[in-house]
Scaffold this motif. Sequence first.
Motif, PDB file in Angstrom:
ATOM      1  N   ALA A   1       0.850  -1.197   0.000  1.00  0.00           N
ATOM      2  CA  ALA A   1       0.000   0.000   0.000  1.00  0.00           C
ATOM      3  C   ALA A   1       0.883   1.245   0.000  1.00  0.00           C
ATOM      4  O   ALA A   1       1.779   1.376   0.846  1.00  0.00           O
ATOM      5  CB  ALA A   1      -0.920  -0.006   1.204  1.00  0.00           C
ATOM      6  N   LEU A   2       0.642   2.157  -0.930  1.00  0.00           N
ATOM      7  CA  LEU A   2       1.499   3.332  -1.098  1.00  0.00           C
ATOM      8  C   LEU A   2       0.845   4.622  -0.626  1.00  0.00           C
ATOM      9  O   LEU A   2       1.526   5.644  -0.498  1.00  0.00           O
ATOM     10  CB  LEU A   2       1.895   3.471  -2.572  1.00  0.00           C
ATOM     11  CG  LEU A   2       2.727   2.317  -3.140  1.00  0.00           C
ATOM     12  CD1 LEU A   2       3.006   2.533  -4.621  1.00  0.00           C
ATOM     13  CD2 LEU A   2       4.026   2.144  -2.368  1.00  0.00           C
ATOM     14  N   ILE A   3      -0.442   4.608  -0.381  1.00  0.00           N
ATOM     15  CA  ILE A   3      -1.131   5.793   0.128  1.00  0.00           C
ATOM     16  C   ILE A   3      -1.397   5.583   1.616  1.00  0.00           C
ATOM     17  O   ILE A   3      -2.004   4.580   2.007  1.00  0.00           O
ATOM     18  CB  ILE A   3      -2.465   6.033  -0.609  1.00  0.00           C
ATOM     19  CG1 ILE A   3      -2.239   6.140  -2.121  1.00  0.00           C
ATOM     20  CG2 ILE A   3      -3.154   7.284  -0.065  1.00  0.00           C
ATOM     21  CD1 ILE A   3      -1.432   7.342  -2.556  1.00  0.00           C
ATOM     22  N   GLY A   4      -0.929   6.501   2.435  1.00  0.00           N
ATOM     23  CA  GLY A   4      -1.139   6.326   3.874  1.00  0.00           C
ATOM     24  C   GLY A   4      -0.621   7.508   4.673  1.00  0.00           C
ATOM     25  O   GLY A   4      -0.036   8.453   4.132  1.00  0.00           O
ATOM     26  N   PHE A   5      -0.849   7.422   5.981  1.00  0.00           N
ATOM     27  CA  PHE A   5      -0.374   8.448   6.914  1.00  0.00           C
ATOM     28  C   PHE A   5       0.991   8.045   7.466  1.00  0.00           C
ATOM     29  O   PHE A   5       1.358   6.863   7.485  1.00  0.00           O
ATOM     30  CB  PHE A   5      -1.342   8.593   8.084  1.00  0.00           C
ATOM     31  CG  PHE A   5      -2.735   9.005   7.701  1.00  0.00           C
ATOM     32  CD1 PHE A   5      -2.976  10.248   7.127  1.00  0.00           C
ATOM     33  CD2 PHE A   5      -3.810   8.156   7.916  1.00  0.00           C
ATOM     34  CE1 PHE A   5      -4.254  10.636   6.775  1.00  0.00           C
ATOM     35  CE2 PHE A   5      -5.100   8.535   7.571  1.00  0.00           C
ATOM     36  CZ  PHE A   5      -5.331   9.774   6.997  1.00  0.00           C
ATOM     37  N   SER A   6       1.718   9.030   7.981  1.00  0.00           N
ATOM     38  CA  SER A   6       2.943   8.745   8.717  1.00  0.00           C
ATOM     39  C   SER A   6       2.579   8.023  10.016  1.00  0.00           C
ATOM     40  O   SER A   6       1.437   8.117  10.484  1.00  0.00           O
ATOM     41  CB  SER A   6       3.680  10.043   9.030  1.00  0.00           C
ATOM     42  OG  SER A   6       2.911  10.820   9.951  1.00  0.00           O
ATOM     43  N   PRO A   7       3.511   7.294  10.618  1.00  0.00           N
ATOM     44  CA  PRO A   7       3.199   6.601  11.884  1.00  0.00           C
ATOM     45  C   PRO A   7       2.653   7.532  12.964  1.00  0.00           C
ATOM     46  O   PRO A   7       1.717   7.176  13.684  1.00  0.00           O
ATOM     47  CB  PRO A   7       4.540   5.994  12.286  1.00  0.00           C
ATOM     48  CG  PRO A   7       5.258   5.778  10.987  1.00  0.00           C
ATOM     49  CD  PRO A   7       4.862   6.948  10.127  1.00  0.00           C
ATOM     50  N   ALA A   8       3.205   8.729  13.071  1.00  0.00           N
ATOM     51  CA  ALA A   8       2.749   9.661  14.106  1.00  0.00           C
ATOM     52  C   ALA A   8       1.311  10.113  13.845  1.00  0.00           C
ATOM     53  O   ALA A   8       0.481  10.139  14.761  1.00  0.00           O
ATOM     54  CB  ALA A   8       3.678  10.871  14.168  1.00  0.00           C
TER      55      ALA A   8
END
Length: 385
Positions: free
Chosen positions: A280-287
């Motif tokens: 998956a290439l679309i996402g939020f940063s861990p924080a």
Amino acid sequence: MSERQYAGYAAVDGNSRSRQFPEPPPQARSEFQRDRDRIIHSTAFRRLEYKTQVFVNHEGDLFRTRLTHSIEVAQIARSTARALHLNDDLAEAIALAHDLGHTPFGHAGQEALDDCMKDHGGFEHNLQSLRTVDLLEERYGAFDGLNLMYETREGILKHCAPAKARLLGELGRRFLDDRRPSLEAQLTNLADEIAYNNHDVDDGLRSGLIDETALEGVSLYARHAAAARTEFPAITSRRLVHETVRRMIGALVGDLLDESTRRIRAAGVASLDDVRAAPALIGFSPAMQAENRELKVFLRENLYRHYQVLRMTNKARRIIGELFAAFTADPRLLPPQYQAMAQADGRDALLGDSRARAVADYIAGMTDRYAMKEHRRLFGVGEID
């Protein structure tokens, strides 16, 4: 925007897997613009105006419905897709169609109908949205449904159990082969999450069911509320809520753009096939993902499980359950087109018993107020109309 201006890995007319039924190419618009237009003109889309998001439609004119939610998702998806040089027409089409199969009364209605259908193939609103655009819409002489592009249909089907994926042919293959949909589909899935989390905060505060003091304990809200107060010391409560929510949405979208750009570059994808084979290439940063999760937990505990919402959902479950029982016991109570579907022989390989599925199709297509009206017609003492 021409195809040359899209990123090489965007889903466009030229690399699409096309439609189930061949059609002449559209004039003066792209294939995905045609999909968007067909969705907007569909009966199922119009019905979203009177389907619950969190609050039953008649509880207040200012609360969001499935229709306004879908439009808000489309706005976020379209803008974000354009910033990433993806196909914003495809993202918009997926966003506008993603809830077409949702039941009346929000998630309570879906859970109630799934419980009714547990011995008949189950009920899942993503599959129902696909069924709506593939079969239930009756608008064209040449085919059932809307005959949407493969990539639009792929984006509508966000989740699918392996047993059902095996029966969906090419469309279900990715769930079995651990492959991803287009970036436009991935993006729209998260645009949906951004929209409903933040706008449920707005509706929850407007209704008085969420306590603003308690919400100050959620870091994402607290940080942006503090920034709004600093910039506008005399700001009033309603303006503060709106200012805070829009800043939260802006922060989530900004983080999504930065993190997704980083992932796309790191993966080195150059084509749509590369996207399908990549993680998956679309996402939020861990924080940001952690902050977003904290907000979701807060909403679950303080809004979706609020006693006033649970009272409404309890009524909704009873209405759905009693309608289902009455119609399956005597399909003659159904409108003629659903009677014909209920009388079909045998079982649908994907969706189970034809009688129960016809009843589920009828109930899922109802608006909140129509479901309540049908319930009164069947069960209201002294009502015979």
